[in-house]
Design an enzyme around this catalytic site. Structure first.
Site, short mmCIF file in Angstrom:
data_model
loop_
_atom_site.label_atom_id
_atom_site.label_comp_id
_atom_site.label_asym_id
_atom_site.label_seq_id
_atom_site.Cartn_x
_atom_site.Cartn_y
_atom_site.Cartn_z
N LYS A 42 -12.01 -2.30 2.38
CA LYS A 42 -11.47 -0.67 1.14
C LYS A 42 -12.50 -0.57 0.18
O LYS A 42 -13.62 -0.34 0.50
CB LYS A 42 -9.95 -1.45 1.27
CG LYS A 42 -9.32 -1.59 2.65
CD LYS A 42 -7.84 -1.59 2.19
CE LYS A 42 -7.23 -1.12 4.01
NZ LYS A 42 -5.79 -2.04 4.30
N HIS B 67 -5.20 -4.34 -0.57
CA HIS B 67 -5.41 -4.17 -1.56
C HIS B 67 -5.50 -3.80 -2.95
O HIS B 67 -5.36 -3.52 -4.12
CB HIS B 67 -4.01 -2.44 -1.45
CG HIS B 67 -4.20 -1.68 -0.07
ND1 HIS B 67 -4.96 -0.65 -0.10
CD2 HIS B 67 -3.56 -2.14 0.97
CE1 HIS B 67 -5.03 -0.06 1.05
NE2 HIS B 67 -4.12 -0.73 1.77
N SER C 43 0.68 -1.51 -0.10
CA SER C 43 -0.31 0.28 0.05
C SER C 43 0.19 1.56 -0.11
O SER C 43 0.01 3.01 0.17
CB SER C 43 -1.14 0.03 0.87
OG SER C 43 -0.41 0.05 2.61
#
Ligand SMILES: *Cc1c(COP(=O)(O)O)cnc(C)c1O
Length: 395
Positions: free
Chosen positions: A243, A213, A185
């Site tokens: 996310k 991610h 990330s």
């Protein structure tokens, strides 16, 4: 209050503040969207992990409301007692289909999934080879397991091969795992999964990919493992629902035996109450949406490419990201913080990330464009970047 506690807290807080490491937390008024309001100021938000804009999606909101009406607000128990609702089963079935694995187990967060899944499999007497840039929740999960932790230089395949050889040939360990982020990330680089899987095969390593991610971003949304077509090879795929999926929660995807075992051995699954009906239904809706269309995924990449090209044209160092994560590398810590502060004053919310989160001298402002940003918002952000970059002598 205990005097010892009082002194301890004072010392800690003073030290953090003196070193500029105390993080003042901003309060966002209203929803977390592409534009947010903090202290009455409207800001173009380039700091969220809400990659696909699903946190405020109308269909997800409706799904959550429907679930409250049909199932109430809480699951009522941990999954193993009587907290497994039909909604949880539906979610896990849909997720398994999306990930291309036999089965999935859901947890209440990605952090929780790592705390549960790593120690369920790895024990004292085992060894975990861990990429040097792995996320804090992986590190904590590894520590909790009691296994020997062996750091592997970031994405260094020679180092991995060497350490895998040493660990397996020493005869010291019962099992050896390699664990890595799918997408890192801080730089937006992607784990070298095809090479990793070759080494894993050679030494019979257990493989674990934390794709927090990568989920919703890579592999047309299904993640980094699917991007490389390795969903039948990687043993454990962990992902977050907080996310790109826009809600909250985490999961592990893998073989039926793996998931059957995690359902009796993953401690947060056994001892922490299940996801709420609203969260569960909203997540299921999100996954169905991603399976039905790549529109949001495509828009995210288009926006990522647009922002990257704009920043690069302005003369910023944007590193070597392979994903929409766009760092602007400033270098010196104080300058990085000043840069981020000036961006905010001008209307862009992009957080500075400095040592110890990234190596000293590589301070950066990290930009997370989303599918919800419009071209106009990105153009406005670029204008502000240009102004502040020139003002501080960075470009
Ligand atoms: C954010 C993150 C997590 C934690 O996920 P949550 O669902 O927010 O708890 C785990 N691993 C990585 C790599 C992450 O970036």
């Amino acid at each position: 209050m205990s005097q010892i506690l009082k002194e301890y807290l004072n010392t800690q807080l003073t030290e953090l503040k003196d070193n500029g490491l105390y993080n003042e937390i901003d309060v966002v008024d209203g929803a977390n969207g592409p534009v947010i309001t903090i202290d009455g100021q409207k800001l173009i938000n380039l700091s969220s992990n809400n990659y696909l804009g699903l946190a405020t999606d109308e269909d997800l909101k409706q799904a959550a409301k429907d679930a409250v009406d049909s199932h109430g607000v809480g699951a009522g128990a941990v999954r193993t007692i009587n907290g497994t609702l039909d909604l949880h089963k539906e979610l896990e079935d849909v997720l398994a289909e999306f990930k291309g694995t036999e089965a999935v187990i859901a947890f209440t967060s990605g952090f929780n999934a790592n705390q549960g899944a790593i120690p369920a499999i790895m024990k004292k007497g085992d060894a975990i080879l861990s990429d040097a840039l792995n996320h804090a929740s992986i590190i904590d999960g590894c520590r909790l397991s009691g296994a020997k932790i062996i750091r592997v230089n970031h994405s260094d395949m020679e180092d991995l091969r060497q350490k895998a050889k040493e660990a397996t040939e020493s005869g010291e360990y019962n099992k050896v795992m390699f664990i890595t982020d799918g997408v890192f990330s801080m730089d937006g680089d992607v784990a070298l999964l095809p090479e990793i899987m070759e080494i894993a095969k050679e030494y019979d390593l257990i493989t674990y990919v934390d794709d927090a991610h990568g989920s919703g971003v890579m592999g047309k949304g299904a993640g980094t493992v699917k991007h490389f077509g390795l969903e039948k090879e990687v043993d454990m795929q962990m992902g977050t629902l907080s996310k790109a999926i826009g809600v909250v929660g985490g999961y592990v995807a893998g073989s039926q035996e793996l998931i059957d075992y995690l359902k009796v051995a993953g401690r947060p699954f056994l001892f922490s109450t299940a996801l709420t009906p609203a969260d569960t239904k909203a997540i299921t809706e999100a996954v169905r949406k991603l399976m039905a269309s790549t529109e949001l995924h495509d828009k995210l990449w288009e926006n990522g490419d647009y922002l990257k090209a704009g920043l690069k044209d302005l003369g910023f160092d944007i590193g070597h990201s392979e994903t929409p994560i766009t760092p602007v590398i400033i270098g010196e810590e104080k300058l990085t913080q000043e840069f981020s502060k000036r961006l905010k004053e001008e209307g862009v919310y992009a957080k500075s990330i400095v040592f110890p989160t990234v190596p000293r001298g590589t301070g950066r402002v990290r930009n997370m464009p989303t599918a919800a940003h419009t071209k106009e918002m990105l153009d406005d952000a670029l204008k502000i970047y240009e102004k502040v970059g020139k003002e501080l002598g960075i470009i």
